[in-house]
Design a protein around this motif. Structure first.
Motif, PDB file in Angstrom:
ATOM      1  N   ASN A  64       0.810  -1.229   0.000  1.00  0.00           N
ATOM      2  CA  ASN A  64       0.000   0.000   0.000  1.00  0.00           C
ATOM      3  C   ASN A  64       0.841   1.276   0.000  1.00  0.00           C
ATOM      4  N   ASP A  65       1.883   1.309  -0.789  1.00  0.00           N
ATOM      5  CA  ASP A  65       2.729   2.499  -0.923  1.00  0.00           C
ATOM      6  C   ASP A  65       2.234   3.308  -2.120  1.00  0.00           C
ATOM      7  N   TRP A  66       1.183   4.096  -1.907  1.00  0.00           N
ATOM      8  CA  TRP A  66       0.540   4.811  -3.011  1.00  0.00           C
ATOM      9  C   TRP A  66       1.410   5.952  -3.534  1.00  0.00           C
ATOM     10  N   ASN A  67       2.204   6.535  -2.705  1.00  0.00           N
ATOM     11  CA  ASN A  67       3.116   7.579  -3.164  1.00  0.00           C
ATOM     12  C   ASN A  67       4.127   6.990  -4.153  1.00  0.00           C
ATOM     13  N   GLY A  68       4.696   5.855  -3.804  1.00  0.00           N
ATOM     14  CA  GLY A  68       5.651   5.181  -4.686  1.00  0.00           C
ATOM     15  C   GLY A  68       4.997   4.705  -5.967  1.00  0.00           C
ATOM     16  N   ILE A  69       3.743   4.237  -5.864  1.00  0.00           N
ATOM     17  CA  ILE A  69       3.017   3.788  -7.057  1.00  0.00           C
ATOM     18  C   ILE A  69       2.842   4.946  -8.015  1.00  0.00           C
ATOM     19  N   GLY A  70       2.479   6.104  -7.488  1.00  0.00           N
ATOM     20  CA  GLY A  70       2.294   7.293  -8.343  1.00  0.00           C
ATOM     21  C   GLY A  70       3.582   7.692  -9.040  1.00  0.00           C
ATOM     22  N   GLN A  71       4.688   7.663  -8.294  1.00  0.00           N
ATOM     23  CA  GLN A  71       5.982   8.024  -8.885  1.00  0.00           C
ATOM     24  C   GLN A  71       6.389   7.033  -9.960  1.00  0.00           C
ATOM     25  N   ASN A  72       6.209   5.745  -9.688  1.00  0.00           N
ATOM     26  CA  ASN A  72       6.586   4.736 -10.670  1.00  0.00           C
ATOM     27  C   ASN A  72       5.651   4.746 -11.873  1.00  0.00           C
ATOM     28  N   PHE A  73       4.372   5.080 -11.659  1.00  0.00           N
ATOM     29  CA  PHE A  73       3.458   5.191 -12.784  1.00  0.00           C
ATOM     30  C   PHE A  73       3.891   6.321 -13.711  1.00  0.00           C
ATOM     31  N   ASP A  74       4.310   7.449 -13.133  1.00  0.00           N
ATOM     32  CA  ASP A  74       4.835   8.559 -13.946  1.00  0.00           C
ATOM     33  C   ASP A  74       6.079   8.126 -14.709  1.00  0.00           C
ATOM     34  N   GLN A  75       6.936   7.377 -14.047  1.00  0.00           N
ATOM     35  CA  GLN A  75       8.143   6.876 -14.704  1.00  0.00           C
ATOM     36  C   GLN A  75       7.776   5.927 -15.841  1.00  0.00           C
ATOM     37  N   LEU A  76       6.774   5.092 -15.630  1.00  0.00           N
ATOM     38  CA  LEU A  76       6.312   4.168 -16.659  1.00  0.00           C
ATOM     39  C   LEU A  76       5.780   4.937 -17.876  1.00  0.00           C
ATOM     40  N   GLN A  77       5.085   6.028 -17.635  1.00  0.00           N
ATOM     41  CA  GLN A  77       4.569   6.839 -18.741  1.00  0.00           C
ATOM     42  C   GLN A  77       5.708   7.499 -19.519  1.00  0.00           C
ATOM     43  N   ARG A  78       6.758   7.929 -18.817  1.00  0.00           N
ATOM     44  CA  ARG A  78       7.923   8.508 -19.512  1.00  0.00           C
ATOM     45  C   ARG A  78       8.613   7.455 -20.373  1.00  0.00           C
ATOM     46  N   ILE A  79       8.687   6.224 -19.870  1.00  0.00           N
ATOM     47  CA  ILE A  79       9.296   5.143 -20.651  1.00  0.00           C
ATOM     48  C   ILE A  79       8.449   4.866 -21.888  1.00  0.00           C
ATOM     49  N   MET A  80       7.124   4.901 -21.737  1.00  0.00           N
ATOM     50  CA  MET A  80       6.238   4.691 -22.893  1.00  0.00           C
ATOM     51  C   MET A  80       6.434   5.806 -23.923  1.00  0.00           C
ATOM     52  N   ASP A  81       6.629   7.030 -23.455  1.00  0.00           N
ATOM     53  CA  ASP A  81       6.880   8.130 -24.386  1.00  0.00           C
ATOM     54  C   ASP A  81       8.185   7.919 -25.154  1.00  0.00           C
ATOM     55  N   LYS A  82       9.203   7.433 -24.463  1.00  0.00           N
ATOM     56  CA  LYS A  82      10.479   7.154 -25.117  1.00  0.00           C
ATOM     57  C   LYS A  82      10.350   6.024 -26.133  1.00  0.00           C
ATOM     58  N   ALA A  83       9.436   5.103 -25.859  1.00  0.00           N
ATOM     59  CA  ALA A  83       9.294   3.907 -26.694  1.00  0.00           C
ATOM     60  C   ALA A  83       8.239   4.080 -27.788  1.00  0.00           C
ATOM     61  N   LYS A  84       7.903   5.296 -28.143  1.00  0.00           N
ATOM     62  CA  LYS A  84       6.834   5.523 -29.122  1.00  0.00           C
ATOM     63  C   LYS A  84       7.105   4.810 -30.443  1.00  0.00           C
ATOM     64  N   ARG A  85       8.329   4.893 -30.930  1.00  0.00           N
ATOM     65  CA  ARG A  85       8.649   4.239 -32.206  1.00  0.00           C
ATOM     66  C   ARG A  85       8.501   2.724 -32.112  1.00  0.00           C
ATOM     67  N   VAL A  86       8.973   2.168 -31.021  1.00  0.00           N
ATOM     68  CA  VAL A  86       8.886   0.717 -30.839  1.00  0.00           C
ATOM     69  C   VAL A  86       7.429   0.299 -30.688  1.00  0.00           C
ATOM     70  N   VAL A  87       6.650   1.083 -29.931  1.00  0.00           N
ATOM     71  CA  VAL A  87       5.241   0.765 -29.733  1.00  0.00           C
ATOM     72  C   VAL A  87       4.485   0.883 -31.052  1.00  0.00           C
ATOM     73  N   ALA A  88       4.826   1.881 -31.867  1.00  0.00           N
ATOM     74  CA  ALA A  88       4.168   2.040 -33.163  1.00  0.00           C
ATOM     75  C   ALA A  88       4.444   0.841 -34.065  1.00  0.00           C
ATOM     76  N   LYS A  89       5.632   0.292 -33.964  1.00  0.00           N
ATOM     77  CA  LYS A  89       6.012  -0.840 -34.812  1.00  0.00           C
ATOM     78  C   LYS A  89       5.477  -2.162 -34.262  1.00  0.00           C
TER      79      LYS A  89
END
Length: 101
Positions: A64-89
């Motif tokens: 139940n570490d919701w603060n950490g979950i929020g931070q890691n979710f933001d990090q996950l979204q940044r990784i998805m942004d970096k991976a746009k080309r790979v995700v598109a393919k």
């Protein structure tokens, strides 16, 4: 006496070059030919980063570490942004969708 002159000349030469000499000694024993670089594709790199963050999110859900979950979710979204080309393919990875649901 000649040794002292040689040593003092070397010291003077090193002082002119800016301190220590610019010579580097490489020990060939420290570099192993068996240990090569692991070459991974961009997809593998991004997916690996995402899996690591998702695992952290799942662990934080357990405690139940919701603060950490929020931070890691933001990090996950940044990784998805970096991976746009790979995700598109390749498409959105299933493990990412499962994490969101």
């Amino acid at each position: 006496d000649d040794e002292r002159k040689d040593a003092s000349q070397r010291d003077a030469a090193q002082a002119q070059m800016g301190g220590a000499g610019h010579h580097f000694i490489i020990d060939s024993d420290t570099e192993s030919e068996d240990e090569g670089r692991v070459v991974r594709s961009a997809k593998d790199k991004r997916w690996s980063e995402m899996r690591t963050v998702i695992q952290q999110i799942l662990n934080q859900l357990k405690i139940n570490d919701w603060n950490g979950i929020g931070q890691n979710f933001d990090q996950l979204q940044r990784i998805m942004d970096k991976a746009k080309r790979v995700v598109a393919k390749e498409g959105v990875p299933r493990f990412y969708v499962r994490t969101l649901v």
